[in-house]
Design an enzyme around this catalytic site. Sequence first.
Site, short mmCIF file in Angstrom:
data_model
loop_
_atom_site.label_atom_id
_atom_site.label_comp_id
_atom_site.label_asym_id
_atom_site.label_seq_id
_atom_site.Cartn_x
_atom_site.Cartn_y
_atom_site.Cartn_z
N SER A 165 0.83 -1.20 0.00
CA SER A 165 0.00 0.00 0.00
C SER A 165 0.87 1.26 0.00
O SER A 165 1.76 1.40 -0.85
CB SER A 165 -0.92 -0.06 1.22
OG SER A 165 -1.90 0.93 1.17
N ARG B 218 -11.55 5.93 10.56
CA ARG B 218 -11.10 4.54 10.56
C ARG B 218 -12.20 3.59 10.08
O ARG B 218 -11.92 2.62 9.39
CB ARG B 218 -10.67 4.15 11.98
CG ARG B 218 -10.00 2.81 12.09
CD ARG B 218 -8.77 2.73 11.20
NE ARG B 218 -8.00 1.52 11.44
CZ ARG B 218 -6.93 1.17 10.75
NH1 ARG B 218 -6.51 1.95 9.77
NH2 ARG B 218 -6.27 0.08 11.03
N ASP C 17 -8.80 -6.46 -4.43
CA ASP C 17 -8.40 -5.17 -3.88
C ASP C 17 -8.92 -4.06 -4.79
O ASP C 17 -8.40 -3.88 -5.90
CB ASP C 17 -6.86 -5.11 -3.77
CG ASP C 17 -6.36 -3.84 -3.11
OD1 ASP C 17 -7.16 -2.90 -2.89
OD2 ASP C 17 -5.15 -3.78 -2.81
N HIS D 15 -8.05 -5.10 -0.02
CA HIS D 15 -6.75 -4.48 0.22
C HIS D 15 -6.04 -5.13 1.41
O HIS D 15 -4.81 -5.24 1.42
CB HIS D 15 -6.95 -2.99 0.45
CG HIS D 15 -5.67 -2.21 0.48
ND1 HIS D 15 -4.72 -2.31 -0.50
CD2 HIS D 15 -5.19 -1.30 1.38
CE1 HIS D 15 -3.70 -1.50 -0.20
NE2 HIS D 15 -3.95 -0.89 0.92
N ASP D 16 -6.80 -5.55 2.38
CA ASP D 16 -6.23 -6.20 3.57
C ASP D 16 -5.45 -7.47 3.24
O ASP D 16 -4.67 -7.94 4.08
CB ASP D 16 -7.34 -6.57 4.56
CG ASP D 16 -7.59 -5.46 5.57
OD1 ASP D 16 -6.81 -4.48 5.58
OD2 ASP D 16 -8.55 -5.58 6.34
#
Lengths: 207, 375
Positions: free
Chosen positions: B154, B224, B319, B352-353
């Site tokens: 990232s 968040r 992602d 994305h994680d």
Amino acid sequence: MQNNVIITNTNAPMRQDFAIIANWVKPKGKVLDLGCGDGTLLKYLRESLSVKGYGVEKDDVNWLACLQNGTNVIQMDLEDGLSGFEDQSFDTVILSQTLQAMHNTEEIVLEMLRVGREIIVTFPNFGYWRNRIQILTGNMPVSKTLPYQWYDTPNVHLCTIKDFDNFCNNYKIEVLERKVITDGSDVSIMPNFLGNLAMYRLKASGK
Amino acid sequence: MQENNSIGIIQAQTAHFNAPLTLKSGAILPQFDLVYETYGTLNADKSNAVLICHALSGNHHVAGKYAESDKNAGWWDNLVGPNKPLDTNKFFVIGLNNLGGCHGTTGPASINPSTNKPWGSAFPIVTVEDWVNSQALLLDYLGIQQLAAVIGGSLGGMQALQWTLAYPNRVRHALVIASAPNLTAQNMAFNEVARQAIITDPEFHGGDFYAHGVVPRRGLRIARMLGHITYLSDDVMGEKFGRKLRSGEIKYSFDVEFEMESYLRYQGDKFAGEFDANTYLRMTRALDYYDPALAFNNDLSAALQQATAEFLVVSFTSDWRFSPARSREIVKALLDNERTVSYAEVTAAHGHDAFLMPDAHYHNILRNYLSKVEV
């Protein structure tokens, strides 16, 4: 997952196939091998001709094998074309025994001609007499070069040498060289009948 | 992962830098501390160093624990350790907290030497370029001339890429994971919403909330929560939470009704309790600003001409915040320059994680690539 199947034929005719391809590739040239399998061909070309090679491979297991043997490998699906590659950016683009498994057959050949100054296409000749006999006796051909049953084959666009010659003619593709081999030996008489594996070195006409 | 290949108990260290650092914005940091951790042993010719660059909310605590009783190990502990894909038997691995961070490195909550108060709003905007420059200073401090590899996911991947551009002679391999050569408008838009949530929180006080003894918790929490939505794929959220109800029945209220809400609130609360709002603003800005092609007429191929390192670029199919297409742009620019590059598009559900998950194929890729890196 059938689309993930990539033919990596490692029997004797394939070795012969490598030697002929090596003869057609410029030493120290830039080579792109589409559907490069485990990267064996590129490794061979790197070691024998010091080429700068890149492979394109979709299958995870083959991709990892390429990485292990030190081959630069880009994971993508050839069916999406070659948009990640610039026009005329490679000396040679190779499609070795993968053409028959492509859905976008015309597109990939035209894309190869866009990206490569020359291209090499090899495929199992469906017109080979043993295939014809199996058809005559009422079965789809199953052999060393076509090792699949009709229901599990990744091969969707099988063709004969004559068919491919016509294709090149229709698309104004110049045949620079053609080799036809059977079990490792050259076939010069009645190639479309006696030849098992067809190999072409091509370029776009007028270049 | 098995306990027996954990890096074990480790300690963070601090490097102090007295020389002023001129930032990309022109602002000058008169002095600064970088907090870092190392794993493994630096070899005699100092050729086995690997730098790990962290992403938005990461820090220097990459692997291991500070005490046996710690509940969690470092954020990339599944990758780093003896016999793990990034093998500390072979490599000397460095993790650091970037400038502007809130885990010990000089940042907005640190004391500004000219006022003896927290920097707050006065802390400069830092960029990916600034981070890489300060990381190079840390290498100098550690006596390391050249990295065997730099690795990041990232925003960390942007730093890995930047290393190859700013210090081509100081890095042999770059592993750029789930990253992009710049952010798309949509991606920046998420950052802007996150910042607005923080900045409009009445307890933000223009960034100088430290003096008021408060923290813009609500803003941080929402920022968040938004982030978490974009780090996951629709499929994985569906699989993880679906429409599951917290209490088993609908209560016709705005309390937590669905499991997904409970998850987001938990993540938001946890984050708001431990992360600095000013740091969050700066990290997202660093993401927005990074664009190495900008100085080259938006020609990424021209920008990457400077890179001489060998590259491994990895993306994940699900992602959507740093999509495979963006990684392919990096790959194309490297191919245009005839650089040594391999690219893997990992089939993964986690969005994305995924870059932090111990997916077997993904870890196999990293393990195999790193095993070929000569030290």
